[in-house]
Design a protein around this motif. Structure first.
Motif, PDB file in Angstrom:
ATOM      1  N   VAL A 326       0.820  -1.190   0.318  1.00 14.07           N
ATOM      2  CA  VAL A 326       0.210  -0.136  -0.154  1.00 14.07           C
ATOM      3  C   VAL A 326       0.767   1.154  -0.308  1.00 14.07           C
ATOM      4  O   VAL A 326       0.650   1.869  -0.820  1.00 14.07           O
ATOM      5  CB  VAL A 326      -1.182  -0.035   1.527  1.00 14.07           C
ATOM      6  N   LEU A 327       1.575   1.047   1.047  1.00 14.20           N
ATOM      7  CA  LEU A 327       3.031   2.172   0.612  1.00 14.20           C
ATOM      8  C   LEU A 327       3.791   2.097   0.397  1.00 14.20           C
ATOM      9  O   LEU A 327       5.248   1.431   1.445  1.00 14.20           O
ATOM     10  CB  LEU A 327       3.016   2.566   2.423  1.00 14.20           C
ATOM     11  N   PRO A 328       4.252   1.810  -0.461  1.00 12.36           N
ATOM     12  CA  PRO A 328       5.738   1.438  -1.395  1.00 12.36           C
ATOM     13  C   PRO A 328       6.695   2.306  -1.224  1.00 12.36           C
ATOM     14  O   PRO A 328       6.774   2.873  -0.670  1.00 12.36           O
ATOM     15  CB  PRO A 328       5.522   1.631  -2.812  1.00 12.36           C
ATOM     16  N   GLY A 329       7.255   1.715  -0.500  1.00  9.33           N
ATOM     17  CA  GLY A 329       9.144   2.438  -0.439  1.00  9.33           C
ATOM     18  C   GLY A 329       9.072   2.815   1.149  1.00  9.33           C
ATOM     19  O   GLY A 329      10.111   2.891   1.867  1.00  9.33           O
ATOM     20  N   VAL A 330       8.202   2.454   1.971  1.00  5.00           N
ATOM     21  CA  VAL A 330       8.220   2.868   2.655  1.00  5.00           C
ATOM     22  C   VAL A 330       8.567   2.297   4.136  1.00  5.00           C
ATOM     23  O   VAL A 330       7.892   0.630   4.012  1.00  5.00           O
ATOM     24  CB  VAL A 330       6.524   3.352   3.435  1.00  5.00           C
ATOM     25  N   ASP A 331       9.590   1.856   5.310  1.00  2.00           N
ATOM     26  CA  ASP A 331      10.056   0.671   6.081  1.00  2.00           C
ATOM     27  C   ASP A 331       9.436   1.441   7.708  1.00  2.00           C
ATOM     28  O   ASP A 331      10.056   2.278   7.793  1.00  2.00           O
ATOM     29  CB  ASP A 331      11.582   1.103   6.103  1.00  2.00           C
ATOM     30  N   LEU A 332       7.974   0.543   7.802  1.00  2.00           N
ATOM     31  CA  LEU A 332       7.753   0.951   8.994  1.00  2.00           C
ATOM     32  C   LEU A 332       8.587   0.571  10.092  1.00  2.00           C
ATOM     33  O   LEU A 332       8.303   0.951  11.564  1.00  2.00           O
ATOM     34  CB  LEU A 332       6.535   0.402   9.190  1.00  2.00           C
ATOM     35  N   ALA A 333       9.254  -0.494  10.024  1.00  4.91           N
ATOM     36  CA  ALA A 333      10.148  -1.191  11.098  1.00  4.91           C
ATOM     37  C   ALA A 333      10.648  -0.103  11.112  1.00  4.91           C
ATOM     38  O   ALA A 333      11.508  -0.219  12.213  1.00  4.91           O
ATOM     39  CB  ALA A 333      10.860  -2.272  10.694  1.00  4.91           C
ATOM     40  N   GLY A 334      11.614   0.683  10.192  1.00  4.41           N
ATOM     41  CA  GLY A 334      12.961   1.730  10.411  1.00  4.41           C
ATOM     42  C   GLY A 334      12.386   2.558  11.296  1.00  4.41           C
ATOM     43  O   GLY A 334      12.782   3.740  11.065  1.00  4.41           O
ATOM     44  N   LEU A 335      11.453   2.977  11.410  1.00  4.36           N
ATOM     45  CA  LEU A 335      10.798   4.644  11.537  1.00  4.36           C
ATOM     46  C   LEU A 335      10.993   4.344  12.968  1.00  4.36           C
ATOM     47  O   LEU A 335      11.087   3.482  13.999  1.00  4.36           O
ATOM     48  CB  LEU A 335       9.093   4.600  11.768  1.00  4.36           C
ATOM     49  N   ALA A 336      12.284   6.229  13.545  1.00  7.41           N
ATOM     50  CA  ALA A 336      12.454   5.994  14.968  1.00  7.41           C
ATOM     51  C   ALA A 336      11.509   7.034  15.821  1.00  7.41           C
ATOM     52  O   ALA A 336      11.200   8.336  14.757  1.00  7.41           O
ATOM     53  CB  ALA A 336      13.894   6.804  14.894  1.00  7.41           C
ATOM     54  N   PHE A 337      10.727   6.225  16.690  1.00  7.66           N
ATOM     55  CA  PHE A 337       9.655   7.731  16.926  1.00  7.66           C
ATOM     56  C   PHE A 337      10.702   7.771  18.791  1.00  7.66           C
ATOM     57  O   PHE A 337      11.468   7.753  19.182  1.00  7.66           O
ATOM     58  CB  PHE A 337       8.317   6.679  17.560  1.00  7.66           C
ATOM     59  N   ALA A 338      10.565   9.357  18.492  1.00 10.37           N
ATOM     60  CA  ALA A 338      10.905  10.307  19.401  1.00 10.37           C
ATOM     61  C   ALA A 338       9.928  10.793  20.704  1.00 10.37           C
ATOM     62  O   ALA A 338       8.652  11.211  20.200  1.00 10.37           O
ATOM     63  CB  ALA A 338      11.419  11.488  18.519  1.00 10.37           C
ATOM     64  N   PRO A 339      10.255  10.817  21.838  1.00 12.96           N
ATOM     65  CA  PRO A 339       9.012  10.479  22.965  1.00 12.96           C
ATOM     66  C   PRO A 339       8.285  11.640  22.772  1.00 12.96           C
ATOM     67  O   PRO A 339       9.489  13.128  22.535  1.00 12.96           O
ATOM     68  CB  PRO A 339       9.033   9.981  23.918  1.00 12.96           C
ATOM     69  N   SER A 340       7.351  12.689  23.817  1.00 18.61           N
ATOM     70  CA  SER A 340       6.908  14.134  23.680  1.00 18.61           C
ATOM     71  C   SER A 340       8.241  14.186  25.200  1.00 18.61           C
ATOM     72  O   SER A 340       9.416  13.630  25.508  1.00 18.61           O
ATOM     73  CB  SER A 340       5.839  14.169  24.278  1.00 18.61           C
ATOM     74  N   PRO A 341       8.461  15.582  24.887  1.00 19.21           N
ATOM     75  CA  PRO A 341      10.234  16.488  25.339  1.00 19.21           C
ATOM     76  C   PRO A 341       9.150  15.987  27.198  1.00 19.21           C
ATOM     77  O   PRO A 341       8.004  16.693  27.687  1.00 19.21           O
ATOM     78  CB  PRO A 341       9.541  17.721  25.733  1.00 19.21           C
ATOM     79  N   ARG A 342       9.906  15.154  28.694  1.00 19.47           N
ATOM     80  CA  ARG A 342       8.844  15.462  29.521  1.00 19.47           C
ATOM     81  C   ARG A 342       9.025  16.079  30.310  1.00 19.47           C
ATOM     82  O   ARG A 342       7.636  16.020  31.315  1.00 19.47           O
ATOM     83  CB  ARG A 342      10.766  14.279  30.554  1.00 19.47           C
ATOM     84  N   SER A 343      10.112  17.206  30.325  1.00 15.48           N
ATOM     85  CA  SER A 343       9.224  18.370  31.170  1.00 15.48           C
ATOM     86  C   SER A 343       8.723  19.035  30.881  1.00 15.48           C
ATOM     87  O   SER A 343       7.783  19.307  32.125  1.00 15.48           O
ATOM     88  CB  SER A 343      10.893  19.562  30.458  1.00 15.48           C
ATOM     89  N   GLY A 344       7.468  18.964  29.745  1.00 15.86           N
ATOM     90  CA  GLY A 344       6.836  20.321  30.025  1.00 15.86           C
ATOM     91  C   GLY A 344       5.255  19.261  29.382  1.00 15.86           C
ATOM     92  O   GLY A 344       3.826  19.121  29.604  1.00 15.86           O
ATOM     93  N   ALA A 345       5.532  17.260  28.764  1.00 10.78           N
ATOM     94  CA  ALA A 345       4.236  17.123  28.634  1.00 10.78           C
ATOM     95  C   ALA A 345       4.045  15.877  29.502  1.00 10.78           C
ATOM     96  O   ALA A 345       2.738  15.890  30.117  1.00 10.78           O
ATOM     97  CB  ALA A 345       4.950  15.561  27.854  1.00 10.78           C
ATOM     98  N   ARG A 346       4.656  16.002  30.918  1.00 15.32           N
ATOM     99  CA  ARG A 346       4.128  15.359  32.379  1.00 15.32           C
ATOM    100  C   ARG A 346       3.059  15.816  32.927  1.00 15.32           C
ATOM    101  O   ARG A 346       2.429  15.505  33.843  1.00 15.32           O
ATOM    102  CB  ARG A 346       5.350  14.364  33.031  1.00 15.32           C
TER     103      ARG A 346
END
Length: 448
Positions: A326-346
């Motif tokens: 469906v999404l040719p060329g997209v590597d879902l396993a290679g996506l690196a997710f950055a978390p929300s900043p702890r100082s404000g989000a919590r």
């Protein structure tokens, strides 16, 4: 002396209009159409139950038989006439459906606007050897349908419409026939049943179905009130448990030149198509108890379509292999997710802020949310219609903001609780990525 026609030069010959043949639906269709007045009559009789019972018991036996015969003849005549006045035809540019007994209706469905053609076979239709053809058309909410055709005619017409939508000539479309397919994934009934148990929908539905009427009876002391409360609860329980199992039974995903084909259903068999190039969003759902087994569910948002499930349950590797079609060329396993900043989000979302994440690659914008049931939404840059940054007063005080991307399927994917400076930078960068990706995107065509 020169006439005006001579001065203007020779007149170009008018191209002849390609002939087309109007066809009727299957001859068993009147039986289905007759159920419309039957249901209306039953509804009126149920509403006026006592009066109808009194009137019927007061009639002689002969008159009862004559009245019943008249009703049967009237229902049958309605079904026959509604079938007789319904025609369909495939012209050079559109599919025409003419229907209506008293008020005539003609639907002109442009072939180049067709994005999916589904063949559904309800249980009784399968026994009779007929099928229903349903069409997804760009710009319409409801599906037009042809019910019913013989199974061979439905498959042949579906193949012809998809070929014509792809740009083939009428002769080529008829000669091509049904496009070949290659199976990619099949979900067994055991895995499907186990996945429902592990999502807790089955035990929660059963407990809710048992507890609701008992609670109503306890507080109202009325068995009728308990019975009335039971009906909607049972409907919801059925839809989330047995109904879902029957609908997703033997789920098969196959690849063909006209897109991904989905076959599923135990009693009512459905044959659906995921239109190539029109998928706006892919959602990966991971309930808590599935993660130990490595299972995921894949859902879709397709512009103008209500087909929202791609894979009901599968291993992560198998599901990602299907998403790659469906999404040719997209590597879902290679996506690196950055978390929300702890100082404000919590301080904005205590505890649950750890479930939010964001990943942006050259091809997609991906946002993650949820801790118990994790949902990851992936949007190709070319499908982003607009980008927004929102920030409430409490978020502004803690230095965080949300970035929202809108797609063509009237859906919004939100990257929650990003740093304020990061959100501003992401807003402008995403707008630029979407603009350049749309310019380089492949056309949304069938069989290409």
């Amino acid at each position: 002396m020169t006439s005006e026609s001579d001065a203007a030069g020779p007149v170009a010959p008018v191209a002849p209009v390609a002939p087309y043949v109007e066809r009727r639906l299957h001859f068993l269709t009147p039986l289905r159409r007759a159920w419309v007045p039957i249901a209306a009559t039953i509804g009126v009789a149920a509403q006026q139950g006592e009066n109808v019972a009194e009137w019927v018991t007061g009639l002689p036996t002969l008159l009862r038989a004559l009245a019943l015969t008249a009703l049967v003849l009237a229902f049958g005549l309605y079904g026959f006439l509604s079938w007789w006045f319904t025609h369909y035809a495939v012209t050079g540019t559109e599919l025409r459906i003419r229907s209506g007994l008293l008020f005539r209706r003609t639907a002109h469905i442009r072939l180049d606007r067709i994005q999916a053609v589904d063949v559904t076979r309800p249980l009784l239709a399968r026994l009779a050897g007929v099928a229903k053809l349903r069409l997804d058309v760009i710009g319409t909410e409801e599906k037009d349908e042809l019910a019913f055709l013989s199974e061979d005619d439905a498959v042949a017409l579906r193949a012809e419409l998809l070929a014509r939508a792809a740009g083939f000539t009428p002769a080529e479309a008829v000669a091509l026939g049904e496009a070949p397919e290659r199976e990619l994934l099949r979900v067994g009934p055991r895995d499907l049943a186990m996945s429902m148990v592990l999502t807790l929908s089955l035990p929660a539905g059963v407990l809710g179905g048992l507890a609701a009427p008992v609670a109503v009876w306890w507080f109202s002391s009325s068995p009728w009130a308990a019975a009335v409360a039971t009906l909607p609860v049972l409907g919801a329980v059925w839809k989330g448990t047995a109904g879902r199992f029957l609908a997703e039974y033997d789920w098969t995903v196959a690849e063909s030149p006209d897109g991904l084909r989905l076959d599923h259903g135990l009693l009512d068999r459905a044959h659906e198509t995921v239109p190539p190039g029109r998928v706006q969003t892919v959602r990966i759902v991971e309930p808590l108890l599935w993660r130990r087994r490595g299972w995921v569910r894949v859902e879709l948002a397709v512009a103008g379509s209500k087909n929202d499930v791609l894979v009901p349950v599968a291993t992560r590797a198998a599901a990602f292999a299907v998403v790659a079609r469906v999404l040719p060329g997209v590597d879902l396993a290679g996506l690196a997710f950055a978390p929300s900043p702890r100082s404000g989000a919590r301080w904005v979302v205590p505890v649950w802020w750890k479930g939010y994440g964001l990943a942006v690659s050259e091809d997609v914008f991906a946002a993650r949310r949820g801790r118990l049931c994790r949902r990851t939404e992936i949007v190709p840059h070319a499908k982003v219609q607009s980008v927004r940054r929102s920030q409430g007063p409490w978020e502004r005080a803690r230095g965080v903001a949300d970035v929202q991307v809108d797609t063509g399927a009237n859906a919004t994917v939100t990257a929650r609780l990003r740093g304020a400076a990061e959100a501003v930078e992401l807003l402008h960068a995403q707008a630029a990525r979407s603009r350049t990706s749309r310019a380089a995107a492949r056309p949304d065509r069938w069989m290409t």
